[in-house]
Design a protein around this motif. Structure first.
Motif, PDB file in Angstrom:
ATOM      1  N   ILE A   1     -11.390  52.829  -8.857  1.00  0.00           N
ATOM      2  CA  ILE A   1     -11.121  52.489  -7.445  1.00  0.00           C
ATOM      3  C   ILE A   1     -10.858  53.762  -6.639  1.00  0.00           C
ATOM      4  N   LYS A   2     -10.143  54.696  -7.236  1.00  0.00           N
ATOM      5  CA  LYS A   2      -9.871  55.957  -6.522  1.00  0.00           C
ATOM      6  C   LYS A   2     -11.179  56.673  -6.193  1.00  0.00           C
ATOM      7  N   ALA A   3     -12.073  56.696  -7.162  1.00  0.00           N
ATOM      8  CA  ALA A   3     -13.360  57.383  -6.945  1.00  0.00           C
ATOM      9  C   ALA A   3     -14.145  56.667  -5.838  1.00  0.00           C
ATOM     10  N   LYS A   4     -14.123  55.352  -5.846  1.00  0.00           N
ATOM     11  CA  LYS A   4     -14.888  54.595  -4.835  1.00  0.00           C
ATOM     12  C   LYS A   4     -14.285  54.759  -3.436  1.00  0.00           C
ATOM     13  N   MET A   5     -12.984  54.794  -3.346  1.00  0.00           N
ATOM     14  CA  MET A   5     -12.351  54.814  -2.015  1.00  0.00           C
ATOM     15  C   MET A   5     -12.240  56.219  -1.429  1.00  0.00           C
TER      16      MET A   5
ATOM     17  N   PHE B   1      -4.839  57.077  -0.027  1.00  0.00           N
ATOM     18  CA  PHE B   1      -3.907  58.181  -0.302  1.00  0.00           C
ATOM     19  C   PHE B   1      -2.748  57.603  -1.107  1.00  0.00           C
ATOM     20  N   ILE B   2      -2.461  58.261  -2.239  1.00  0.00           N
ATOM     21  CA  ILE B   2      -1.353  57.786  -3.094  1.00  0.00           C
ATOM     22  C   ILE B   2      -0.281  58.879  -3.173  1.00  0.00           C
ATOM     23  N   PRO B   3       0.788  58.761  -2.371  1.00  0.00           N
ATOM     24  CA  PRO B   3       1.899  59.704  -2.517  1.00  0.00           C
ATOM     25  C   PRO B   3       2.827  59.235  -3.641  1.00  0.00           C
TER      26      PRO B   3
ATOM     27  N   ALA C   1      -6.494  58.629   5.747  1.00  0.00           N
ATOM     28  CA  ALA C   1      -6.404  57.493   4.830  1.00  0.00           C
ATOM     29  C   ALA C   1      -6.166  56.183   5.585  1.00  0.00           C
ATOM     30  N   GLU C   2      -6.996  55.194   5.291  1.00  0.00           N
ATOM     31  CA  GLU C   2      -6.766  53.868   5.871  1.00  0.00           C
ATOM     32  C   GLU C   2      -5.715  53.119   5.060  1.00  0.00           C
ATOM     33  N   HIS C   3      -5.640  53.469   3.767  1.00  0.00           N
ATOM     34  CA  HIS C   3      -4.737  52.757   2.861  1.00  0.00           C
ATOM     35  C   HIS C   3      -3.809  53.765   2.171  1.00  0.00           C
ATOM     36  N   ILE C   4      -2.522  53.592   2.368  1.00  0.00           N
ATOM     37  CA  ILE C   4      -1.547  54.487   1.736  1.00  0.00           C
ATOM     38  C   ILE C   4      -0.741  53.656   0.745  1.00  0.00           C
ATOM     39  N   VAL C   5      -0.961  53.911  -0.531  1.00  0.00           N
ATOM     40  CA  VAL C   5      -0.271  53.126  -1.562  1.00  0.00           C
ATOM     41  C   VAL C   5       0.897  53.973  -2.045  1.00  0.00           C
ATOM     42  N   PHE C   6       2.084  53.603  -1.595  1.00  0.00           N
ATOM     43  CA  PHE C   6       3.249  54.469  -1.778  1.00  0.00           C
ATOM     44  C   PHE C   6       3.926  54.220  -3.128  1.00  0.00           C
ATOM     45  N   CYS C   7       3.916  55.238  -3.958  1.00  0.00           N
ATOM     46  CA  CYS C   7       4.601  55.131  -5.252  1.00  0.00           C
ATOM     47  C   CYS C   7       5.972  55.776  -5.095  1.00  0.00           C
ATOM     48  N   GLY C   8       6.911  54.957  -4.767  1.00  0.00           N
ATOM     49  CA  GLY C   8       8.286  55.392  -4.507  1.00  0.00           C
ATOM     50  C   GLY C   8       9.077  54.129  -4.272  1.00  0.00           C
ATOM     51  N   VAL C   9      10.063  54.192  -3.385  1.00  0.00           N
ATOM     52  CA  VAL C   9      10.847  52.976  -3.128  1.00  0.00           C
ATOM     53  C   VAL C   9      10.676  52.514  -1.670  1.00  0.00           C
TER      54      VAL C   9
ATOM     55  N   ILE D   1      -6.730  45.709  -2.646  1.00  0.00           N
ATOM     56  CA  ILE D   1      -7.304  46.346  -1.444  1.00  0.00           C
ATOM     57  C   ILE D   1      -8.833  46.290  -1.546  1.00  0.00           C
ATOM     58  N   MET D   2      -9.350  46.626  -2.728  1.00  0.00           N
ATOM     59  CA  MET D   2     -10.805  46.607  -2.936  1.00  0.00           C
ATOM     60  C   MET D   2     -11.389  45.208  -2.695  1.00  0.00           C
TER      61      MET D   2
END
Ligand code: 13P
Ligand code: SF4
Length: 368
Positions: free
Chosen positions: A33-37, A42-44, A76-84, A338-339
């Motif tokens: 999915i990362k490669a396609k998008m 953006f994944i912080p 980035a249209e989609h920000i998938v936040f890896c945090g809290v 998202i995909m």
């Protein structure tokens, strides 16, 4: 729980499909999915995230760096936040209307941020205005809800992170003669002490009892500390420090300023997550460290620096449980949805709240 709430909470639960997949299958799905998008995604990832998640982060950082990166990112249209949760809210506030922010698991909250809600804050403000008049500036650690950031922004104040707290506190005293520091009493106490405020000039506001804990004349109060704390960093104790000092006199002790004041005072060094990482990186081969911060980060530092002897200051520490909610399964679910156009767990701060919260965040970002 009514029917609607039950349906909503089910919609927020990880579908069976991802539970049944192996780690290899989940990793392959995420990579694909990362490669396609590409740049649309953006994944912080915060430094306290697990390695299985961090390996997919496009950027890693502490709260300040991740807030700055969110404010800068316009691709980035989609920000998938890896945090809290509060970090994802901050990202939503700082990004454009055409950008969506997701938190892979909505249960990834922060026990410290939960120690101050907006109703308590408004009640506290009213009581404190009666006691001190218009002499107080509110400052809130970013580890707080968007509603509290908004309240702070509306009242002329700003957010702080652990890496700019000192600068922000100094700025606050150019604005008003006192400050209210939410919600972490320890960061507030450690930071204001460092710039020369005495412990006898600090009061503690108890939000449960709506009262001020202070002995002495009120005109002496310069700082009002909200009675909140981090349930992870509170687990480092003076006893831990004495044990290290007794067993290894060469070992340097470095802690996060969310630790209690006595612990910070007895340590050799104290600073934000980035400060700790930089200190370990800059230290010579063979150096020895006891670190007082979150365990996923300590374990990563141990793995990255096999030439140094690194231990956790508290040998019985666990990772931050809410940070740990984000895992491979939830990340894969978030990206896959998202995909598929079935986006879930979107963080959307309501526009009125967002506007004032942005004022507080911008005041910080302009100083940093
Ligand atoms: P920093 O990322 O600002 O060091 O904060 C640590 C923390 O507790 C994040 O939740
Ligand atoms: Fe909250 Fe503490 Fe976990 Fe950070 S480490 S997210 S402050 S509970």
């Amino acid at each position: 729980m009514n029917l609607l709430e039950a349906l909503e909470s089910k919609a927020r639960m990880l579908p069976e499909k991802y539970r049944d997949m192996s780690a290899e299958e989940l990793e392959a799905l995420i990579r694909d999915i990362k490669a396609k998008m590409g740049k649309k995604l953006f994944i912080p990832g915060h430094h306290y995230q697990k390695d299985e998640v961090i390996q997919f982060a496009d950027a890693t950082g502490d709260s300040l760096k991740l807030a700055q990166l969110s404010a800068e990112n316009r691709d980035a249209e989609h920000i998938v936040f890896c945090g809290v949760h509060f970090m994802a809210e901050t990202a939503d506030i700082l990004t454009g209307d055409n950008q969506k922010v997701y938190l892979p698991d909505m249960r990834a909250g922060c026990s410290m941020a939960d120690m101050a809600d907006i109703y308590q804050t408004e009640r506290a403000w009213e009581s404190l205005q009666l006691l001190f008049g218009d002499t107080i500036l509110p400052l809130t650690y970013v580890n707080s809800t968007a509603a509290i950031k908004s309240f702070v922004g509306e009242n002329g104040g700003a957010t702080v992170t652990s890496s700019n707290a000192e600068k922000m506190v100094q700025w606050a005293f150019t604005q008003k003669e006192r400050l209210l520091f939410l919600p972490d009493q320890h960061l507030g106490r450690n930071t204001t002490y460092n710039i020369g405020i005495g412990l006898d000039e600090m009061a503690v506001y108890n939000p449960i009892e709506n009262n001020l804990e202070f002995e002495g004349p009120l005109e002496k109060v310069k700082v009002i500390l909200w009675k909140g704390h981090c349930s992870v960093h509170e687990n480092f104790t003076v006893e831990n420090i004495l044990n290290v000092r007794k067993t290894n006199t060469n070992m340097k002790i470095i802690v996060h300023p969310e630790c209690k004041h006595e612990v910070v005072r007895l340590s050799d060094m104290a600073g934000s997550t980035n400060y700790i990482i930089d200190a370990i990186e800059a230290s010579p081969t063979g150096s020895e460290w006891a670190i007082g911060t979150e365990m996923n980060l300590v374990n990563r530092l141990i793995a990255q620096h096999p030439d140094k002897h690194i231990v956790s200051l508290n040998p019985h520490m666990c990772p931050c449980l809410t940070m740990n909610r984000i895992d491979l399964q939830h990340l894969a679910w978030s990206l896959d949805s998202i995909m598929e156009g079935q986006e879930c767990n979107i963080i959307n701060v309501e526009s009125g709240t967002s506007e004032n919260a942005k004022l507080a965040l911008d005041r910080m970002l302009h100083q940093s």
